[in-house]
Design a protein around this motif. Structure first.
Motif, short mmCIF file in Angstrom:
data_model
loop_
_atom_site.label_atom_id
_atom_site.label_comp_id
_atom_site.label_asym_id
_atom_site.label_seq_id
_atom_site.Cartn_x
_atom_site.Cartn_y
_atom_site.Cartn_z
N LEU A 1 36.80 42.38 27.17
CA LEU A 1 35.98 41.18 27.41
C LEU A 1 35.40 41.21 28.82
CD1 LEU A 1 34.88 38.46 26.59
CD2 LEU A 1 37.11 37.44 27.11
N CYS A 2 36.20 41.62 29.80
CA CYS A 2 35.71 41.72 31.19
C CYS A 2 34.61 42.76 31.31
CB CYS A 2 36.87 42.07 32.12
SG CYS A 2 38.11 40.77 32.31
N PHE A 3 34.82 43.94 30.71
CA PHE A 3 33.81 45.01 30.78
C PHE A 3 32.53 44.58 30.06
CE2 PHE A 3 37.54 48.13 31.15
CZ PHE A 3 37.46 48.13 32.53
N HIS A 4 32.70 43.87 28.95
CA HIS A 4 31.53 43.38 28.20
C HIS A 4 30.73 42.41 29.06
CE1 HIS A 4 29.94 42.28 23.97
NE2 HIS A 4 29.05 41.94 24.87
N ILE B 1 31.04 30.66 32.84
CA ILE B 1 31.90 30.30 33.96
C ILE B 1 33.37 30.47 33.59
CG2 ILE B 1 32.71 28.35 35.37
CD1 ILE B 1 29.81 27.34 35.39
N LEU B 2 33.75 30.06 32.38
CA LEU B 2 35.15 30.14 31.98
C LEU B 2 35.58 31.58 31.68
CD1 LEU B 2 35.64 26.94 29.80
CD2 LEU B 2 36.31 27.36 32.15
N ILE B 3 34.66 32.43 31.27
CA ILE B 3 35.01 33.84 31.07
C ILE B 3 35.38 34.49 32.40
CG2 ILE B 3 34.07 36.12 30.44
CD1 ILE B 3 32.58 34.80 28.17
N LEU B 4 34.84 33.99 33.49
CA LEU B 4 35.17 34.53 34.82
C LEU B 4 36.67 34.46 35.09
CD1 LEU B 4 32.27 32.94 36.93
CD2 LEU B 4 32.50 35.36 36.27
N GLY B 5 37.37 33.53 34.44
CA GLY B 5 38.81 33.39 34.65
C GLY B 5 39.61 34.60 34.24
N PHE B 6 39.05 35.45 33.36
CA PHE B 6 39.77 36.66 32.92
C PHE B 6 39.86 37.71 34.03
CE2 PHE B 6 39.00 34.86 28.77
CZ PHE B 6 40.14 35.24 28.06
N PHE B 7 39.06 37.57 35.07
CA PHE B 7 39.11 38.52 36.18
C PHE B 7 40.23 38.17 37.17
CE2 PHE B 7 34.81 38.92 34.56
CZ PHE B 7 34.59 40.29 34.60
N ILE B 8 40.87 37.04 36.98
CA ILE B 8 41.95 36.60 37.87
C ILE B 8 43.29 36.94 37.22
CG2 ILE B 8 42.98 34.61 39.04
CD1 ILE B 8 40.24 33.27 38.94
N THR B 9 44.19 37.57 37.96
CA THR B 9 45.46 38.04 37.42
C THR B 9 46.44 36.89 37.20
OG1 THR B 9 46.44 38.42 39.59
CG2 THR B 9 45.15 40.23 38.64
N ASN B 10 47.51 37.17 36.44
CA ASN B 10 48.56 36.17 36.22
C ASN B 10 49.15 35.67 37.54
OD1 ASN B 10 48.36 36.29 33.44
ND2 ASN B 10 49.97 37.82 33.22
N LYS B 11 49.41 36.61 38.47
CA LYS B 11 50.00 36.26 39.76
C LYS B 11 49.06 35.34 40.55
CE LYS B 11 51.98 38.33 43.94
NZ LYS B 11 52.26 39.61 44.64
N GLU B 12 47.78 35.66 40.54
CA GLU B 12 46.80 34.85 41.26
C GLU B 12 46.65 33.47 40.64
OE1 GLU B 12 43.98 38.56 42.82
OE2 GLU B 12 43.61 37.60 40.89
N TRP B 13 46.68 33.42 39.30
CA TRP B 13 46.62 32.12 38.62
C TRP B 13 47.85 31.28 38.94
CZ3 TRP B 13 42.75 29.51 37.34
CH2 TRP B 13 41.64 30.06 36.72
N PRO C 1 29.38 43.82 38.53
CA PRO C 1 30.15 44.76 37.68
C PRO C 1 30.93 45.81 38.47
CG PRO C 1 27.93 44.47 36.84
CD PRO C 1 27.95 43.84 38.19
N PHE C 2 30.50 46.11 39.70
CA PHE C 2 31.13 47.18 40.47
C PHE C 2 32.12 46.64 41.51
CE2 PHE C 2 26.80 48.44 39.27
CZ PHE C 2 27.08 49.52 38.45
N LEU C 3 31.81 45.51 42.12
CA LEU C 3 32.62 45.01 43.23
C LEU C 3 33.66 43.98 42.81
CD1 LEU C 3 29.92 44.65 46.05
CD2 LEU C 3 31.45 46.57 45.57
N VAL C 4 33.57 43.43 41.59
CA VAL C 4 34.53 42.41 41.19
C VAL C 4 35.94 42.97 41.05
CG1 VAL C 4 34.31 42.70 38.67
CG2 VAL C 4 34.81 40.42 39.65
N TRP C 5 36.06 44.28 40.92
CA TRP C 5 37.37 44.92 40.79
C TRP C 5 38.03 45.16 42.15
CZ3 TRP C 5 38.20 44.46 35.84
CH2 TRP C 5 37.12 44.51 34.96
N ASN C 6 37.25 44.94 43.22
CA ASN C 6 37.77 45.10 44.57
C ASN C 6 38.34 43.77 45.05
OD1 ASN C 6 37.64 45.07 47.59
ND2 ASN C 6 36.94 47.17 47.28
N LYS C 7 39.58 43.78 45.52
CA LYS C 7 40.25 42.54 45.93
C LYS C 7 39.52 41.82 47.06
CE LYS C 7 44.90 43.90 44.49
NZ LYS C 7 46.30 44.13 44.91
N ARG C 8 38.84 42.56 47.92
CA ARG C 8 38.13 41.94 49.04
C ARG C 8 36.97 41.07 48.56
NH1 ARG C 8 37.21 46.46 53.75
NH2 ARG C 8 39.40 46.80 54.29
#
Length: 303
Positions: free
Chosen positions: A161-164, A265-277, A228-235
Motif C-alpha cells: 500500500l505504501c509503495f502503491h 491523508i489517512l493513507i499517510l499513517g501507514f508510513f509511521i511505525t508502531n513505535k512512533e504511533w 517516494p524516495f525521501l519518505v523512507w529516510n527518518k530525517r
C-alpha cells in the motif's frame, strides 16, 4: 530483513483504525448515493458497465447484478459491517473487494482517483492483519510458524500500500513536469481560478498573487517528486508527511475535493511505525490529561 518482517506485524497499531475508516467511508458513500441507485446502478441505468479484466476473468455478469441490485447491495452492506466488526477476516475482505470492483464498474462514470486507490487498499487488506483492535476477535494463529507467515503477509500488504501510494505520487509528478502549465509554474492559477474548483471566497484573490501561484505549483510537484524516495529516510519522513498532508488539506479546502483528499491523508499513517504511533498516542494522551486536570482545577477554584 525477512526475519524482521516475520517477527512483528509492523502495521498492527494503525491498520485497525484504517479498517474502521474504510467501513465508515463505504457506508457514507452508500447513504449519499442511495437516491441515485435507480439511474446509476439498476437495470434502467444510463451508464454502460466498463468491465475490468478482473470481472472478465471470473466471468461476473454485471447485467445480472443490475437486475438483482437490491440483493447485491444487501450482501455488500453486510460484508462492510462484517469487516467493520472483524468477522470473517480475510475471506470477508476478499468478497468485499469483489463487491467494490462490481460497484465501481457499474458506476465508473462517478469515480475519481480516490476510489481507485481505495479499491487497492481493500485488496491489500486481504493480507494485512488489522484485527488486533476494534475487532470482536483477534486473528488467531495455530502455531508460531503460522504467526510468522501471518506477520510476513501483513507487512508485505502494508508496504505494498505504501509503495502503491509512492507510485501514484511519482507518476503524477512526472506527468506534471511534462505539462506546460506545471512546468512554467502557473497551474494553480488555472485550477483555483476555475469556477468548478472555487472552494473559498479567497480563490480569486490568491490566483492574482504571483508568489502564491508559483510556490503552490512548484511545491506540489516537489512534494510528489521527492516523497517516494525521501519518505523512507527518518530525517525527512515527518517533514514530508506533514507537507503531503497540508497539500491534500489545501486541495480539499480550495478545490472542494473532500473524500479524495481525506483518504490520501489517512493513507499517510501507514508510513509511521508502531513505535512512533505509540509515542504519538502517549503524548496526545498526556496532553489531554494535563488539559483535563487544568480545567478541573480552574473550575474548583472558581467554585
Amino acid at each position: 530483513m525477512i526475519d524482521k518482517l516475520l517477527q512483528e506485524n509492523r502495521f498492527s497499531f494503525y491498520a485497525p483504525f484504517f479498517r474502521v475508516f474504510i467501513c465508515i467511508y463505504l457506508l457514507k458513500d452508500i447513504i449519499i448515493m442511495w437516491q441515485f441507485n435507480d439511474i446509476i446502478y439498476k437495470g434502467n441505468s444510463f451508464a454502460y458497465p466498463n468491465l475490468s479484466p478482473f470481472l472478465e476473468t471470473f466471468n461476473i455478469n454485471t447485467h445480472l447484478v443490475r437486475e438483482n441490485f437490491n440483493v447485491f447491495y444487501s450482501i455488500y452492506i453486510l460484508l462492510i459491517l462484517l469487516f467493520l466488526l472483524g468477522i470473517g477476516k480475510r475471506i470477508t475482505v476478499f468478497f468485499l473487494f469483489i463487491c467494490i470492483e462490481i460497484t465501481q464498474n457499474l458506476a465508473w462514470i462517478t469515480l475519481n482517483g480516490g476510489d481507485n486507490i481505495l479499491k487497492f487498499a481493500i485488496l491489500y487488506f486481504i493480507f494485512i492483519d488489522s484485527y488486533s483492535k476494534y475487532s470482536i476477535t483477534p486473528l488467531k494463529y495455530k502455531s508460531e510458524y503460522s504467526r510468522q507467515i501471518g506477520n510476513l503477509l501483513s507487512n508485505l500488504g502494508g508496504y505494498s500500500l505504501c509503495f502503491h501510494f509512492c507510485l501514484v505520487y511519482l507518476v503524477s509528478a512526472l506527468h506534471k513536469i511534462n505539462a506546460d502549465v506545471w512546468f512554467n509554474g502557473v497551474a494553480t492559477y488555472y485550477i483555483l481560478g476555475s469556477e468548478r474548483f472555487r472552494g473559498t471566497p479567497w480563490n480569486v484573490a490568491l490566483v492574482k498573487n504571483g508568489f502564491f501561484v508559483t510556490l503552490t505549483t512548484y511545491g506540489a510537484v516537489i512534494i510528489e517528486l521527492f516523497f517516494p524516495f525521501l519518505v523512507w529516510n527518518k530525517r525527512f519522513k515527518f517533514l514530508l508527511l506533514i507537507a503531503a498532508a497540508l497539500l491534500h488539506l489545501g486541495i480539499a479546502i480550495f478545490m472542494m475535493l473532500y473524500d479524495f483528499q481525506i483518504l490520501f491523508i489517512l493513507i499517510l499513517g501507514f508510513f509511521i511505525t508502531n513505535k512512533e504511533w505509540t509515542i504519538i498516542h502517549q503524548k496526545i494522551s498526556h496532553n489531554l490529561y494535563s488539559l483535563k486536570t487544568f480545567f478541573i482545577k480552574e473550575s474548583s477554584i472558581k467554585f
